[in-house]
Design a protein around this motif. Sequence first.
Motif, PDB file in Angstrom:
ATOM      1  N   PRO A  45       1.012  -1.203  -0.062  1.00 43.49           N
ATOM      2  CA  PRO A  45      -0.009  -0.006  -0.021  1.00 43.49           C
ATOM      3  C   PRO A  45       0.881   1.182   0.006  1.00 43.49           C
ATOM      4  N   ALA A  46       0.389   2.159  -0.610  1.00 38.37           N
ATOM      5  CA  ALA A  46       1.012   3.813  -0.639  1.00 38.37           C
ATOM      6  C   ALA A  46       0.896   4.361   0.703  1.00 38.37           C
ATOM      7  N   ALA A  47       1.914   4.767   1.065  1.00 37.44           N
ATOM      8  CA  ALA A  47       2.134   5.762   2.385  1.00 37.44           C
ATOM      9  C   ALA A  47       0.792   6.779   2.597  1.00 37.44           C
ATOM     10  N   ARG A  48       0.162   6.753   3.512  1.00 40.20           N
ATOM     11  CA  ARG A  48      -0.918   7.519   3.754  1.00 40.20           C
ATOM     12  C   ARG A  48      -0.785   8.243   5.064  1.00 40.20           C
ATOM     13  N   GLU A 127      -8.192   2.686  -4.176  1.00 39.21           N
ATOM     14  CA  GLU A 127      -7.375   3.585  -5.134  1.00 39.21           C
ATOM     15  C   GLU A 127      -5.977   3.597  -4.422  1.00 39.21           C
ATOM     16  N   ALA A 128      -5.816   3.994  -3.377  1.00 31.35           N
ATOM     17  CA  ALA A 128      -4.601   4.419  -2.622  1.00 31.35           C
ATOM     18  C   ALA A 128      -3.755   2.884  -2.578  1.00 31.35           C
ATOM     19  N   LEU A 129      -4.602   1.836  -2.320  1.00 30.14           N
ATOM     20  CA  LEU A 129      -3.807   0.407  -2.218  1.00 30.14           C
ATOM     21  C   LEU A 129      -3.313  -0.017  -3.514  1.00 30.14           C
ATOM     22  N   LEU A 246      -2.928  -1.073 -17.039  1.00 31.40           N
ATOM     23  CA  LEU A 246      -2.220   0.374 -17.157  1.00 31.40           C
ATOM     24  C   LEU A 246      -1.740   0.965 -15.963  1.00 31.40           C
ATOM     25  N   PHE A 247      -0.425   0.991 -15.848  1.00 30.72           N
ATOM     26  CA  PHE A 247       0.004   1.939 -14.927  1.00 30.72           C
ATOM     27  C   PHE A 247       0.816   3.391 -15.116  1.00 30.72           C
ATOM     28  N   PHE A 248      -0.017   4.539 -14.528  1.00 25.51           N
ATOM     29  CA  PHE A 248       0.426   5.846 -14.991  1.00 25.51           C
ATOM     30  C   PHE A 248       1.519   6.374 -14.126  1.00 25.51           C
ATOM     31  N   ALA A 249       2.168   7.503 -14.649  1.00 26.78           N
ATOM     32  CA  ALA A 249       3.227   8.197 -14.231  1.00 26.78           C
ATOM     33  C   ALA A 249       2.956   8.509 -12.686  1.00 26.78           C
ATOM     34  N   ASP A 250       1.590   8.892 -12.298  1.00 25.97           N
ATOM     35  CA  ASP A 250       1.169   9.369 -11.320  1.00 25.97           C
ATOM     36  C   ASP A 250       1.091   8.361 -10.262  1.00 25.97           C
ATOM     37  N   GLY A 251       1.144   7.148 -10.536  1.00 23.11           N
ATOM     38  CA  GLY A 251       1.025   6.043  -9.473  1.00 23.11           C
ATOM     39  C   GLY A 251      -0.399   5.364  -9.622  1.00 23.11           C
ATOM     40  N   SER A 252      -1.232   5.738 -10.434  1.00 23.43           N
ATOM     41  CA  SER A 252      -2.572   5.286 -10.762  1.00 23.43           C
ATOM     42  C   SER A 252      -2.552   4.182 -11.814  1.00 23.43           C
TER      43      SER A 252
END
Length: 271
Positions: A45-48, A127-129, A246-252
């Motif tokens: 998971p991304a840091a939050r 979305e964050a995970l 698809l993986f985008f540059a903003d992490g999404s």
Amino acid sequence: MKYSLSLAALLLCGSLSALAQPSGDQVLSTRPPSDQAAPATPAEPAARGGAADKVLSTAPAQAVSRAFEQRFPGIHVDAVRVTPMNGIFEVQVGLDLLYTDAQVDYVLQGSMIDAHARRDLTAERLEALQQVAFDSLPLDHAIKQVKGTGARQVAVFEDPNCGYCKQLHRTLEDVDDVTVYTFLFPILSPDSTTRSRDIWCAADPAKAWKAWMLDGTNPAKAECDTPIQANLALGRKLNVQGTPALFFADGSRVNGALPLEALKKKLDAQS
């Protein structure tokens, strides 16, 4: 297509592998046959920040995790978090979220809505995970195609026999100033692995890939060391369960082939 997990399957079978009906999203993807699908390892998971986002290490959280796994043998709990709703805990299983009381007497599946702010807290968490730092991807394991300035970037996990992947490449023909990194991810058939190898080992992999995806031109047989096994392992780590992903540059990320305007909008947001 995207699928939501069936709570009834969880309660009756003790398994999160059953699938419910398609969600109706417009993105399109191809999933491997069930007997070929590798078990997914949850992405980190991304840091939050924020108290409500904190993964608990306290006795109550440990008790919830232990009770949940006892109720549903074979299911591993990855994290337990507090929620804004008093007495209700968020339970993370892979990249899926459930809600329960402290005793795990009741389990809920669905969206937790902040009624005051009109926010879907579950969707925000999911979305964050699923976010992945773009610069953490091993781009040297991908086929690189540059159009125009190549300023915008997207990484795609693709199977050469995936019809929706071919549809995505037809869409990309109308997109400028983009760099596309294709991770060969053969999951649909043994032929997918052979064709991926031949394309990667071609004198010009990008040209061979484009010729196959757009024109159906078979690559010549070729042998060399490939990153295919590493790509499959990476896909499992990132919970890639279908193609294209698809993986985008903003992490999404987006699971499926986006229509042209939606793809342009996602890429424009990276600028």
